[in-house]
Each structure stands twice: as C-alpha cells, then as structure tokens.
Design a protein around this motif. Structure first.
Motif, mmCIF file in Angstrom:
data_model
loop_
_atom_site.group_PDB
_atom_site.id
_atom_site.type_symbol
_atom_site.label_atom_id
_atom_site.label_comp_id
_atom_site.label_asym_id
_atom_site.label_seq_id
_atom_site.Cartn_x
_atom_site.Cartn_y
_atom_site.Cartn_z
ATOM 1 N N GLU A 180 -36.543 4.240 -69.179
ATOM 2 C CA GLU A 180 -37.949 3.898 -68.930
ATOM 3 C C GLU A 180 -38.877 4.930 -69.556
ATOM 4 N N LEU A 181 -38.555 6.212 -69.395
ATOM 5 C CA LEU A 181 -39.377 7.258 -70.009
ATOM 6 C C LEU A 181 -39.360 7.136 -71.529
ATOM 7 N N GLY A 182 -38.217 6.781 -72.096
ATOM 8 C CA GLY A 182 -38.137 6.565 -73.539
ATOM 9 C C GLY A 182 -39.096 5.476 -73.987
ATOM 10 N N HIS A 183 -39.187 4.418 -73.209
ATOM 11 C CA HIS A 183 -40.117 3.328 -73.516
ATOM 12 C C HIS A 183 -41.563 3.816 -73.409
ATOM 13 N N ILE A 184 -41.871 4.531 -72.337
ATOM 14 C CA ILE A 184 -43.232 5.015 -72.112
ATOM 15 C C ILE A 184 -43.659 5.965 -73.221
ATOM 16 N N VAL A 185 -42.805 6.940 -73.521
ATOM 17 C CA VAL A 185 -43.131 7.917 -74.560
ATOM 18 C C VAL A 185 -43.163 7.247 -75.933
ATOM 19 N N GLY A 186 -42.177 6.410 -76.204
ATOM 20 C CA GLY A 186 -42.071 5.766 -77.501
ATOM 21 C C GLY A 186 -43.225 4.840 -77.830
ATOM 22 N N ASN A 187 -43.885 4.319 -76.805
ATOM 23 C CA ASN A 187 -45.015 3.422 -77.018
ATOM 24 C C ASN A 187 -46.359 4.123 -76.837
ATOM 25 N N GLY A 188 -46.324 5.446 -76.779
ATOM 26 C CA GLY A 188 -47.567 6.204 -76.716
ATOM 27 C C GLY A 188 -48.280 6.139 -75.381
#
Length: 84
Positions: free
Chosen positions: A57-65
């Motif tokens: 989930e954090l990867g998604h949040i960070v990856g999408n700015g």
C-alpha cells in the motif's frame, strides 16, 4: 526517473520493517531521515504478511505521488488560521 516527483526531486521512500533492535519496552518506532521514512515494529507484534501488505500500500501511495515529505525549510503551522 520513475521515483521522482513532478518537480524532479526524488520521492520519499516509506516502509514498515520488523526489527529486534528497538530499545527495551519500545515495540514500535517511526524513524525518518531525508528521503526515507521507516516504521520499525518489534518482531512478534506484527505479522510479516501484514508488513508486506502495508508496504504494498505504501508503495502505491509513494509511487503515485500521494506521499510528500519536505526536509528543507521551515514547516508551515498545522492550522495557520489559528496562529493569527
């Protein structure tokens, strides 16, 4: 670069990590330095499967700015309207 914000600056990294290196009596501890936020959790207090799910989930949040950290300059007050 895929890990850059729109302004070209590197995006922050964020993750949970299981650790046995926490001080006695401390079961979790957020650690932050420029470019990285790591939430340490003592082994046995969070299942590895949950750590993996949260990191995805954090990867998604960070990856999408959607996660932004600013390390240079003063932080604005949390509620500017209350400072007047």
């Amino acid at each position: 670069m895929a890990n850059e914000a729109a302004d070209g600056r590197p995006r922050a990294g964020a993750r949970f990590e299981l650790s046995d290196l926490l001080p006695d009596g401390v079961n979790q501890m957020p650690m932050e330095r420029e470019g990285e936020f790591v939430w340490l959790v003592r082994h046995g207090y969070m299942r590895p499967e949950l750590v993996a799910e949260l990191n995805a989930e954090l990867g998604h949040i960070v990856g999408n700015g959607l996660w932004e950290q600013k390390w240079s300059g003063p932080c604005p007050p949390p509620h500017p309207e209350e400072d007047s």
